[in-house]
Design an enzyme around this catalytic site. Sequence first.
Site, PDB file in Angstrom:
ATOM      1  N   SER A 198       1.126  -4.766 -11.885  1.00 50.16           N
ATOM      2  CA  SER A 198      -0.134  -5.509 -11.841  1.00 50.16           C
ATOM      3  C   SER A 198      -0.129  -6.784 -12.671  1.00 50.16           C
ATOM      4  O   SER A 198      -0.851  -7.722 -12.362  1.00 50.16           O
ATOM      5  CB  SER A 198      -1.293  -4.607 -12.281  1.00 50.16           C
ATOM      6  OG  SER A 198      -1.047  -4.071 -13.551  1.00 50.16           O
ATOM      7  N   HIS A 217      -1.896  -2.970  -5.662  1.00 53.67           N
ATOM      8  CA  HIS A 217      -1.801  -4.391  -5.321  1.00 53.67           C
ATOM      9  C   HIS A 217      -0.962  -4.641  -4.065  1.00 53.67           C
ATOM     10  O   HIS A 217      -0.696  -5.791  -3.719  1.00 53.67           O
ATOM     11  CB  HIS A 217      -1.229  -5.173  -6.506  1.00 53.67           C
ATOM     12  CG  HIS A 217      -2.085  -5.042  -7.725  1.00 53.67           C
ATOM     13  ND1 HIS A 217      -3.179  -5.837  -7.948  1.00 53.67           N
ATOM     14  CD2 HIS A 217      -2.051  -4.152  -8.748  1.00 53.67           C
ATOM     15  CE1 HIS A 217      -3.775  -5.460  -9.080  1.00 53.67           C
ATOM     16  NE2 HIS A 217      -3.105  -4.439  -9.575  1.00 53.67           N
ATOM     17  N   LYS A 226      -9.492  -4.114  -4.075  1.00 52.02           N
ATOM     18  CA  LYS A 226      -8.673  -5.315  -4.263  1.00 52.02           C
ATOM     19  C   LYS A 226      -8.540  -5.980  -2.888  1.00 52.02           C
ATOM     20  O   LYS A 226      -9.488  -6.572  -2.405  1.00 52.02           O
ATOM     21  CB  LYS A 226      -7.359  -4.945  -4.937  1.00 52.02           C
ATOM     22  CG  LYS A 226      -7.610  -4.319  -6.328  1.00 52.02           C
ATOM     23  CD  LYS A 226      -6.347  -3.985  -7.041  1.00 52.02           C
ATOM     24  CE  LYS A 226      -6.457  -3.288  -8.364  1.00 52.02           C
ATOM     25  NZ  LYS A 226      -7.681  -2.963  -9.009  1.00 52.02           N
TER      26      LYS A 226
HETATM   27  C1  LIG Z   1      -1.830  -0.873 -10.628  1.00 57.79           C
HETATM   28  C2  LIG Z   1      -3.281  -0.512 -10.722  1.00 57.79           C
HETATM   29  N1  LIG Z   1      -3.651   0.760 -10.492  1.00 57.79           N
HETATM   30  C3  LIG Z   1      -4.923   1.147 -10.554  1.00 57.79           C
HETATM   31  C4  LIG Z   1      -5.918   0.253 -10.850  1.00 57.79           C
HETATM   32  C5  LIG Z   1      -7.323   0.746 -10.948  1.00 57.79           C
HETATM   33  O1  LIG Z   1      -7.984   0.577  -9.745  1.00 57.79           O
HETATM   34  P1  LIG Z   1      -9.560   0.418  -9.738  1.00 57.79           P
HETATM   35  O2  LIG Z   1      -9.832  -0.985 -10.183  1.00 57.79           O
HETATM   36  O3  LIG Z   1      -9.962   0.711  -8.336  1.00 57.79           O
HETATM   37  O4  LIG Z   1     -10.091   1.411 -10.716  1.00 57.79           O
HETATM   38  C6  LIG Z   1      -5.588  -1.101 -11.090  1.00 57.79           C
HETATM   39  C7  LIG Z   1      -6.552  -2.153 -11.387  1.00 57.79           C
HETATM   40  O5  LIG Z   1      -7.631  -2.148 -11.663  1.00 57.79           O
HETATM   41  C8  LIG Z   1      -4.237  -1.477 -11.030  1.00 57.79           C
HETATM   42  O6  LIG Z   1      -3.885  -2.738 -11.271  1.00 57.79           O
END
Ligand SMILES: Cc1ncc(COP(=O)(O)O)c(C=O)c1O
Length: 410
Positions: A195, A223, A254
Amino acid sequence: MSKPFNAFSLVQEQIADLETQLLKRKLRINQSPCDTEALVNHRKLQAFCSNDYLGLANHPDLIQALAEGAHQYGVGSGASHLISGHSTAHDLLEKRLASLQSKHIPNARALFFSTGYLANIAAITGLAKLAKPGEVSIYSAKLNHASLIDGVRLASTQSKASVTLFDHQQLGSLIDAIKQDQNSLKMIVTDGVFSMDGDIAPVQELLKIADQYDALLLVDDAHGFGVLGEQGHGILEQLGIVSDRIIYVGTLGKAAGVGGAFICAQAPFIEWLIQKGRPYIYSTATPPAIAHALLKSLSIIESEEGKSRRHQLHRLITHWQNEMHFSHWQQPVSCTPIQPVILGSNAHALAAATTLDELGYWIPAIRPPTVPVGSARLRITFSANHSIADLQGLIEALQKIERQILEQSS
Ligand SMILES: Cc1ncc(COP(=O)(O)O)c(C=O)c1O
């Protein structure tokens, strides 16, 4: 007024400490819908920081679908899924999500969550309960997202899982540890697209290791879903992976532009998570209207429009790779819409973000603990709604800011 009590003094000291270390974060209010142009403090800024990669968060068809969903299902689910909150919209969405991954995961079933954070916690802690406490090993990539890290930490407490962190993009330490592992349940856990760095995990190699040492492989494609693969189905499609030992997590706030997340795996694993995934069991189901809007989002992702939005992202990525050159700042190689620019110190990253703001760009500084100490950065993200001219403007601004900051610090 009562006397200041101890916790109050502590909180003041701690916040002052964050401020001194240049680690205090600030909330900014976006007065406009999520899009490439934002209104912040009544000033228009060009945003290069959201994860709305396909530019769907403010798409008229999705706005309409959400309104339709609210008319059809009301605005709240009223209870957790296992009580009375599981609606037709959730069921349809889960079936659709499973069908998108079914070429890659045999006998796939999907489970919808309100956030990716919760989906990751549920997947890791829930699956760790498959074995007796103390008979679980988790191998986690060093640069994994906080939600994976927290899931692993919780599993290490709840299931006494042994935890090994393995190096970014280098699997030697993973192989050395897993080949000696006698535990009955092994799980390898990785971001699909990292990320904060934008690079793609070596999922094929990880899968070979998982096959060889009989481990589950959890891939968090937060992502990648919507962005990678011809149809936007994500990293498994892009890499042509088929495996029954993959636990796939995709997020829907996203590229899908709405909110929520899902776990997709062979049906028995999903059945187990319905029984044992505490964040699934003990939380009110997401409003069904969100699930309804997501069905529309999935149609757009798979449509010609979705393809042309992914095509635009690729044009932006290529333009950036060809045109963006720094003299000192590091620009790690990434072929995704996440393009980090590493400045190193918190002070430099904050100075760059402030100057960008003055020039009309919204790109916050990303600092520890989100990224390792000494690697503070600008995390630049593209949306299909950006034009090449928008990006060129940003490239010129960044080149100017690099020169300014280096001159000031020399
Ligand atoms: C790699 C990754 N996994 C999980 C999440 C969490 O997802 P959510 O924003 O839907 O809670 C994020 C970012 O927020 C992320 O970058």
